[in-house]
Design a protein around this motif. Structure first.
Motif, mmCIF file in Angstrom:
data_model
loop_
_atom_site.group_PDB
_atom_site.id
_atom_site.type_symbol
_atom_site.label_atom_id
_atom_site.label_comp_id
_atom_site.label_asym_id
_atom_site.label_seq_id
_atom_site.Cartn_x
_atom_site.Cartn_y
_atom_site.Cartn_z
ATOM 1 N N TYR A 7 0.835 -1.208 0.000
ATOM 2 C CA TYR A 7 0.000 0.000 0.000
ATOM 3 C C TYR A 7 0.871 1.259 0.000
ATOM 4 N N GLN A 8 1.918 1.250 0.816
ATOM 5 C CA GLN A 8 2.826 2.410 0.875
ATOM 6 C C GLN A 8 3.505 2.651 -0.469
ATOM 7 N N GLU A 9 3.926 1.576 -1.134
ATOM 8 C CA GLU A 9 4.570 1.701 -2.443
ATOM 9 C C GLU A 9 3.592 2.264 -3.475
ATOM 10 N N TYR A 10 2.338 1.814 -3.383
ATOM 11 C CA TYR A 10 1.321 2.318 -4.317
ATOM 12 C C TYR A 10 1.102 3.817 -4.131
ATOM 13 N N MET A 11 0.919 4.253 -2.867
ATOM 14 C CA MET A 11 0.653 5.666 -2.594
ATOM 15 C C MET A 11 1.852 6.542 -2.958
ATOM 16 N N GLN A 12 3.064 6.053 -2.699
ATOM 17 C CA GLN A 12 4.265 6.821 -3.026
ATOM 18 C C GLN A 12 4.509 6.889 -4.533
ATOM 19 N N GLY A 13 3.958 5.921 -5.265
ATOM 20 C CA GLY A 13 4.146 5.884 -6.704
ATOM 21 C C GLY A 13 3.206 6.771 -7.492
ATOM 22 N N GLN A 14 2.261 7.437 -6.796
ATOM 23 C CA GLN A 14 1.328 8.322 -7.490
ATOM 24 C C GLN A 14 2.013 9.630 -7.886
ATOM 25 N N GLU A 15 1.695 10.100 -9.108
ATOM 26 C CA GLU A 15 2.301 11.346 -9.589
ATOM 27 C C GLU A 15 1.888 12.530 -8.713
ATOM 28 N N LYS A 16 0.595 12.578 -8.381
ATOM 29 C CA LYS A 16 0.096 13.624 -7.494
ATOM 30 C C LYS A 16 -0.064 13.046 -6.092
ATOM 31 N N LYS A 17 0.259 13.853 -5.102
ATOM 32 C CA LYS A 17 0.109 13.395 -3.723
ATOM 33 C C LYS A 17 -1.375 13.325 -3.382
ATOM 34 N N LEU A 18 -1.833 12.127 -3.034
ATOM 35 C CA LEU A 18 -3.248 11.897 -2.737
ATOM 36 C C LEU A 18 -3.414 11.528 -1.264
ATOM 37 N N PRO A 19 -4.543 11.909 -0.656
ATOM 38 C CA PRO A 19 -4.794 11.483 0.727
ATOM 39 C C PRO A 19 -4.956 9.976 0.793
ATOM 40 N N GLY A 20 -4.552 9.399 1.885
ATOM 41 C CA GLY A 20 -4.668 7.951 2.048
ATOM 42 C C GLY A 20 -4.806 7.571 3.509
ATOM 43 N N VAL A 21 -4.782 6.288 3.772
ATOM 44 C CA VAL A 21 -4.901 5.773 5.131
ATOM 45 C C VAL A 21 -3.506 5.681 5.739
ATOM 46 N N ASN A 69 -11.006 10.746 10.010
ATOM 47 C CA ASN A 69 -10.524 11.924 9.291
ATOM 48 C C ASN A 69 -9.878 11.529 7.959
ATOM 49 N N GLU A 70 -9.088 10.460 7.973
ATOM 50 C CA GLU A 70 -8.432 9.991 6.751
ATOM 51 C C GLU A 70 -9.451 9.457 5.742
ATOM 52 N N MET A 71 -10.464 8.750 6.228
ATOM 53 C CA MET A 71 -11.504 8.230 5.344
ATOM 54 C C MET A 71 -12.268 9.371 4.679
ATOM 55 N N SER A 72 -12.550 10.421 5.435
ATOM 56 C CA SER A 72 -13.259 11.587 4.886
ATOM 57 C C SER A 72 -12.451 12.239 3.770
ATOM 58 N N GLU A 73 -11.139 12.361 3.984
ATOM 59 C CA GLU A 73 -10.276 12.971 2.976
ATOM 60 C C GLU A 73 -10.187 12.111 1.713
ATOM 61 N N VAL A 74 -10.091 10.796 1.895
ATOM 62 C CA VAL A 74 -10.013 9.880 0.749
ATOM 63 C C VAL A 74 -11.294 9.948 -0.075
ATOM 64 N N VAL A 75 -12.449 9.867 0.588
ATOM 65 C CA VAL A 75 -13.738 9.911 -0.121
ATOM 66 C C VAL A 75 -13.929 11.253 -0.822
ATOM 67 N N GLY A 76 -13.596 12.341 -0.133
ATOM 68 C CA GLY A 76 -13.739 13.671 -0.727
ATOM 69 C C GLY A 76 -12.886 13.836 -1.973
ATOM 70 N N CYS A 77 -11.630 13.390 -1.902
ATOM 71 C CA CYS A 77 -10.712 13.474 -3.050
ATOM 72 C C CYS A 77 -11.229 12.626 -4.205
ATOM 73 N N ARG A 81 -12.496 14.169 -7.936
ATOM 74 C CA ARG A 81 -11.768 13.820 -9.162
ATOM 75 C C ARG A 81 -12.639 13.018 -10.125
ATOM 76 N N ALA A 82 -13.447 12.096 -9.575
ATOM 77 C CA ALA A 82 -14.325 11.296 -10.428
ATOM 78 C C ALA A 82 -15.394 12.168 -11.076
ATOM 79 N N GLN A 83 -15.978 13.074 -10.308
ATOM 80 C CA GLN A 83 -17.009 13.964 -10.848
ATOM 81 C C GLN A 83 -16.439 14.829 -11.974
ATOM 82 N N LYS A 84 -15.244 15.349 -11.766
ATOM 83 C CA LYS A 84 -14.607 16.189 -12.778
ATOM 84 C C LYS A 84 -14.322 15.401 -14.052
#
Length: 324
Positions: A7-21, A69-77, A81-84
């Protein structure tokens, strides 16, 4: 490879910094709890060990608030992005021309397809992370507080698998796969996403990882038929638009935003779920293409009912205006 590291490798591999758990941080809280909890108790047996009580002041004061708090940030992000992304795909007329001028639309849809796939992956891997850390909590505490927390989060609409935009992204991929994949230049789709029919009842399924599967029933629980002009309430349940209006005691003229907060979802009985309802346009396109005969029949019957309701609405407005 352990999931935490994956999971850490996946999150660190994202081009844009995204909220996560904060998987590692939350595990440290649980580890710290074992040393500091003043009310630990010993579990007897061949594997005797110290564990915390069901309600641990050390864990509950930091673990659940941090995770919420982390779940709220993940869902909001994810929702933003999906709506856009879907707005770009469904844009037409002047809006489509405007997006094309700004360079946000690509003629071959390659960028849209890849971003949609990335978003679904982001949603599912975070859902797995949340499930695993709650399972870890229950294992340490010999309790079901983690599962109870998950149920509470669902009632607060913070569960990412409840998001209507996940359903829309799944339909979006199937729509593009059917219309664009014929081109040799079309990028590969993930095959885990599909529309299936069992005994004539449709459902959307997505299995991107071995440990999690999304299965969304597309039968309206009000009319007991395939959802038509589908709308998702904030609790995550999907209904026909007219059926949702009927359940909320509002007319199609006033719409779901006019529903009273006391009105409840017909399925889960949770209140205040209508104001933030989302029209599932990608799903509507998919079902209209996949169930053409049914769609035509339903379109005719709903058109008659809509005209009737609109006529009744304006008749009542005219009577109110003249004071009758």
């Amino acid at each position: 490879m352990k999931f935490c590291k994956k999971y850490q490798e996946y999150m660190q591999g994202q081009e844009k910094k995204l909220p996560g758990v904060g998987f590692k941080k939350l595990k440290k809280i649980l580890k710290k709890c074992r040393k500091q909890c003043p009310s630990q108790k010993t579990i007897d047996g061949p594997f005797a060990a110290k564990t915390c009580p069901d309600h641990c002041p050390v864990c509950d004061g930091t673990f659940f608030p941090s995770l919420l708090n982390e779940m709220s940030e993940v869902v909001g992000c994810f929702n933003r992005r999906a709506q856009k992304l879907l707005e770009l795909h469904l844009a037409s007329g002047f809006r489509k021309y405007f997006f094309w001028i700004k360079g946000k639309l690509k003629g071959d849809h390659t960028a849209l397809i890849q971003e949609g796939k990335d978003l679904v992956t982001y949603a599912l891997i975070n859902a797995i992370a949340i499930r695993k850390i709650l399972k870890k909590y229950d294992k340490i505490h010999y309790s079901k507080q983690g599962q109870l927390f998950k149920s509470q989060v669902q009632s607060m609409h913070k569960e990412i698998l409840q998001s209507p935009w996940l359903c829309e992204l799944m339909a979006f991929h199937i729509n593009l796969r059917e219309t664009k994949v014929k081109s040799r230049k079309a990028p590969a789709f993930f095959e885990g996403c599909s529309l299936t029919f069992k005994d004539g009842k449709p459902s959307l399924t997505c299995e991107l990882f071995d440990s999690i599967k999304v299965d969304i029933d597309l039968t309206c629980s009000v009319c007991l038929d395939t959802v038509f002009d589908p709308v998702s309430l904030t609790c995550g349940h999907i209904f026909c638009y007219m059926c949702a209006c009927s359940a909320a005691s509002v007319s199609i003229v006033n719409g779901l935003k006019a529903a009273e907060p006391k009105e409840k979802c017909p399925l889960c009985r949770v209140g205040a779920v209508y104001e933030g309802a989302v029209h599932l346009e990608e799903l509507n396109i998919l079902l209209g293409r996949s169930c053409q005969e049914y769609w035509e029949q339903r379109l005719q019957t709903e058109r008659v009912e809509r005209v009737k309701q609109i006529k009744e609405h304006w008749d009542s407005q005219c009577r109110a205006f003249v004071g009758v």
